[in-house]
Design a protein around this motif. Sequence first.
Motif, PDB file in Angstrom:
ATOM      1  N   ARG A 106      -8.174  -9.061   9.160  1.00 40.99           N
ATOM      2  CA  ARG A 106      -6.899  -8.174   8.253  1.00 40.99           C
ATOM      3  C   ARG A 106      -7.278  -8.570   6.475  1.00 40.99           C
ATOM      4  O   ARG A 106      -7.625 -10.293   7.186  1.00 40.99           O
ATOM      5  CB  ARG A 106      -6.155  -8.189   9.090  1.00 40.99           C
ATOM      6  N   ALA A 107      -7.185  -8.098   5.532  1.00 40.19           N
ATOM      7  CA  ALA A 107      -7.212  -9.044   4.586  1.00 40.19           C
ATOM      8  C   ALA A 107      -5.814  -9.439   4.324  1.00 40.19           C
ATOM      9  O   ALA A 107      -5.404  -8.864   3.516  1.00 40.19           O
ATOM     10  CB  ALA A 107      -8.064  -8.252   3.191  1.00 40.19           C
ATOM     11  N   PRO A 108      -4.768 -11.207   4.346  1.00 37.74           N
ATOM     12  CA  PRO A 108      -3.720 -10.624   4.669  1.00 37.74           C
ATOM     13  C   PRO A 108      -2.815  -9.938   3.108  1.00 37.74           C
ATOM     14  O   PRO A 108      -2.983 -10.129   2.320  1.00 37.74           O
ATOM     15  CB  PRO A 108      -3.336 -12.480   4.542  1.00 37.74           C
ATOM     16  N   ASN A 109      -1.266 -10.273   4.130  1.00 34.00           N
ATOM     17  CA  ASN A 109      -1.018  -9.409   2.712  1.00 34.00           C
ATOM     18  C   ASN A 109      -0.747 -10.045   1.454  1.00 34.00           C
ATOM     19  O   ASN A 109       0.077 -11.142   1.569  1.00 34.00           O
ATOM     20  CB  ASN A 109       0.654  -9.064   3.594  1.00 34.00           C
ATOM     21  N   HIS A 110      -0.362  -9.822   0.137  1.00 40.34           N
ATOM     22  CA  HIS A 110      -0.216 -10.491  -0.675  1.00 40.34           C
ATOM     23  C   HIS A 110       0.151  -9.463  -1.970  1.00 40.34           C
ATOM     24  O   HIS A 110       0.031  -8.606  -1.402  1.00 40.34           O
ATOM     25  CB  HIS A 110      -0.654 -11.239  -1.060  1.00 40.34           C
ATOM     26  N   ALA A 126     -10.760   1.818   8.366  1.00 42.90           N
ATOM     27  CA  ALA A 126     -10.282   0.930   7.748  1.00 42.90           C
ATOM     28  C   ALA A 126      -9.232   1.574   6.867  1.00 42.90           C
ATOM     29  O   ALA A 126      -9.186   2.559   6.358  1.00 42.90           O
ATOM     30  CB  ALA A 126     -11.038   0.479   6.211  1.00 42.90           C
ATOM     31  N   TYR A 127      -7.943   0.755   7.001  1.00 38.32           N
ATOM     32  CA  TYR A 127      -6.963   1.341   5.729  1.00 38.32           C
ATOM     33  C   TYR A 127      -6.744   0.105   5.155  1.00 38.32           C
ATOM     34  O   TYR A 127      -6.338  -0.746   5.872  1.00 38.32           O
ATOM     35  CB  TYR A 127      -5.709   1.735   7.000  1.00 38.32           C
ATOM     36  N   THR A 128      -5.533   0.621   4.024  1.00 38.24           N
ATOM     37  CA  THR A 128      -4.532  -0.488   3.644  1.00 38.24           C
ATOM     38  C   THR A 128      -3.535   0.457   3.735  1.00 38.24           C
ATOM     39  O   THR A 128      -2.489   1.390   3.164  1.00 38.24           O
ATOM     40  CB  THR A 128      -5.712   0.067   2.051  1.00 38.24           C
ATOM     41  N   ASN A 129      -2.434  -0.914   3.548  1.00 39.88           N
ATOM     42  CA  ASN A 129      -0.408  -0.918   3.663  1.00 39.88           C
ATOM     43  C   ASN A 129      -0.620  -1.861   2.176  1.00 39.88           C
ATOM     44  O   ASN A 129       0.100  -2.264   2.304  1.00 39.88           O
ATOM     45  CB  ASN A 129      -0.536  -1.623   4.537  1.00 39.88           C
ATOM     46  N   VAL A 130      -0.025  -0.141   1.832  1.00 38.11           N
ATOM     47  CA  VAL A 130       0.743  -0.421   0.290  1.00 38.11           C
ATOM     48  C   VAL A 130       2.560  -0.504   0.603  1.00 38.11           C
ATOM     49  O   VAL A 130       2.863   0.523   1.017  1.00 38.11           O
ATOM     50  CB  VAL A 130       0.445   0.488  -0.795  1.00 38.11           C
ATOM     51  N   GLN A 131       3.522  -1.648   0.620  1.00 37.30           N
ATOM     52  CA  GLN A 131       4.197  -1.313   0.585  1.00 37.30           C
ATOM     53  C   GLN A 131       5.076  -0.741   1.737  1.00 37.30           C
ATOM     54  O   GLN A 131       5.883  -0.058   2.197  1.00 37.30           O
ATOM     55  CB  GLN A 131       5.289  -0.305  -0.587  1.00 37.30           C
ATOM     56  N   GLY A 132       3.986  -1.298   3.156  1.00 38.01           N
ATOM     57  CA  GLY A 132       4.794  -0.488   3.718  1.00 38.01           C
ATOM     58  C   GLY A 132       3.983   1.036   4.579  1.00 38.01           C
ATOM     59  O   GLY A 132       4.462   1.438   5.664  1.00 38.01           O
ATOM     60  N   GLN A 133       3.207   1.025   3.473  1.00 37.07           N
ATOM     61  CA  GLN A 133       2.940   3.043   4.026  1.00 37.07           C
ATOM     62  C   GLN A 133       1.288   2.494   4.093  1.00 37.07           C
ATOM     63  O   GLN A 133       0.570   1.893   3.307  1.00 37.07           O
ATOM     64  CB  GLN A 133       2.463   3.086   2.279  1.00 37.07           C
ATOM     65  N   SER A 184       3.889 -12.004   4.232  1.00 40.08           N
ATOM     66  CA  SER A 184       3.768 -12.107   6.104  1.00 40.08           C
ATOM     67  C   SER A 184       3.115 -10.014   6.184  1.00 40.08           C
ATOM     68  O   SER A 184       3.724  -8.880   5.587  1.00 40.08           O
ATOM     69  CB  SER A 184       4.835 -12.230   6.862  1.00 40.08           C
ATOM     70  N   VAL A 185       3.320 -10.061   7.769  1.00 42.91           N
ATOM     71  CA  VAL A 185       1.935  -8.920   7.948  1.00 42.91           C
ATOM     72  C   VAL A 185       3.266  -7.461   7.799  1.00 42.91           C
ATOM     73  O   VAL A 185       4.338  -8.216   8.091  1.00 42.91           O
ATOM     74  CB  VAL A 185       1.831  -8.817   9.077  1.00 42.91           C
ATOM     75  N   GLN A 186       2.406  -6.724   6.602  1.00 44.66           N
ATOM     76  CA  GLN A 186       3.581  -5.387   6.604  1.00 44.66           C
ATOM     77  C   GLN A 186       3.818  -4.527   8.274  1.00 44.66           C
ATOM     78  O   GLN A 186       2.474  -5.125   8.875  1.00 44.66           O
ATOM     79  CB  GLN A 186       2.503  -4.252   5.826  1.00 44.66           C
ATOM     80  N   THR A 187       4.924  -4.135   8.425  1.00 44.86           N
ATOM     81  CA  THR A 187       4.870  -3.240   9.763  1.00 44.86           C
ATOM     82  C   THR A 187       4.358  -1.854   9.105  1.00 44.86           C
ATOM     83  O   THR A 187       5.512  -1.542   8.328  1.00 44.86           O
ATOM     84  CB  THR A 187       6.220  -3.701  10.289  1.00 44.86           C
ATOM     85  N   SER A 188       3.625  -1.340   9.259  1.00 42.86           N
ATOM     86  CA  SER A 188       3.187   0.247   8.399  1.00 42.86           C
ATOM     87  C   SER A 188       3.392   1.512   9.885  1.00 42.86           C
ATOM     88  O   SER A 188       3.315   1.062  10.394  1.00 42.86           O
ATOM     89  CB  SER A 188       1.637   0.439   8.363  1.00 42.86           C
ATOM     90  N   SER A 189       4.031   2.109   8.565  1.00 42.23           N
ATOM     91  CA  SER A 189       4.800   3.567   9.818  1.00 42.23           C
ATOM     92  C   SER A 189       3.187   4.619   9.529  1.00 42.23           C
ATOM     93  O   SER A 189       2.521   3.897   9.157  1.00 42.23           O
ATOM     94  CB  SER A 189       5.329   3.863   8.452  1.00 42.23           C
ATOM     95  N   GLN A 190       2.722   5.115  10.942  1.00 38.81           N
ATOM     96  CA  GLN A 190       2.230   5.661  11.065  1.00 38.81           C
ATOM     97  C   GLN A 190       1.965   7.543  10.799  1.00 38.81           C
ATOM     98  O   GLN A 190       1.018   8.246  10.433  1.00 38.81           O
ATOM     99  CB  GLN A 190       1.820   5.719  12.548  1.00 38.81           C
TER     100      GLN A 190
END
Length: 348
Positions: A106-110, A126-133, A184-190
Amino acid sequence: MTASAPLGTLAELPADYLHALDGQHAKPAWPSLRSLIPQGAPERRTLAHRWTYRDLRPLLLRAGELAPMERAERRVLMLSNPGLEGKPFATASIFLGFQVILPGERAPNHRHSPSAVRIIVEGEGAYTNVQGQRLEMRRGDVILTPAHLWHEHAHDGEGPMIWLDALDVPLMVAMEAAYGSPGSVQTSSQRLDASQTRHRRGGLLPYERLGRRAQDYAQFRYPWAEVREALLDLAKDTPTGQAVQLAYVNPETGLECMPTFGFSALMLRPGEEIDMPLTSASTGLLVLEGSGRTVADGKTLTWEDSDVVAIPTHSRIRHCNASARQPAFLIQVDDAPMQRKLGFYQQF
Ligand code: GTQ
């Protein structure tokens, strides 16, 4: 006065005058005016250059062994233009780097002031989370991470995941405005991303968006499968010799998808040679499919799958598909949007 009239030099000025100016932290402009603003054309240090994926890939994989994620935050090899004296930039305004992330990492949230865009090169899962997306990464996909938005990358699949990052870091550095912060780690929606739902097709908007203020980033992901198909169809209606090229735009505004950089997909039909318009922009290219060559101001750069090309501002550019049977596909990044916004962009 003629344009070429020689200007006064430093040597002509009395020593005591220069000393007095030094004391006031001031300088005469006229001796250096021509080097600051050359006549006729800008001075360009950036060289037209090609990076070969075949050579870089093993070095990227070695970075996976040498730099654990906790010690790297982002495991990136920056493409450093040989004309830019060791600066880690592909052109004067475009930062390009190959990033690798391994299974389970995991490349940490920043977040940071520079904007980033990723073009996926290899791997799955792999996936990228952007603002929880959650934004899935598949080869050729273009994924936006605009300025100051939280983002983290994660890889649940197998094998290395590699993509090309394009960032407007050089501008941010020049403006002394580059900085970031950890999160801190994002909680991303599915949930599916907008390219699969609200902006599934060009020409259609969710009805409730009519009359509303356009969102700055209506869509974060542009799947390659759709773009490739659209290019093949556009090619049917594009005269030979004219570029088959699609711009990535915000579907709510019709404007470039990012404020500083422009992204577009280019198809070269079998055997095709295309002269691109001469502009004040600098350019980066990622080869997604096929092989060929790019001639920039007379310098020939050959390319194949996943190679990257950088081209300085004000260059005459010709792209040639080496295959008489297969099309070639490239993704282009350029700094035209920032130049346009600053009011000096030119197409000659
Ligand atoms: O993925 O956020 O290539 O922060 C350089 C800096 C990628 C990223 C880069 C970064 C990132």
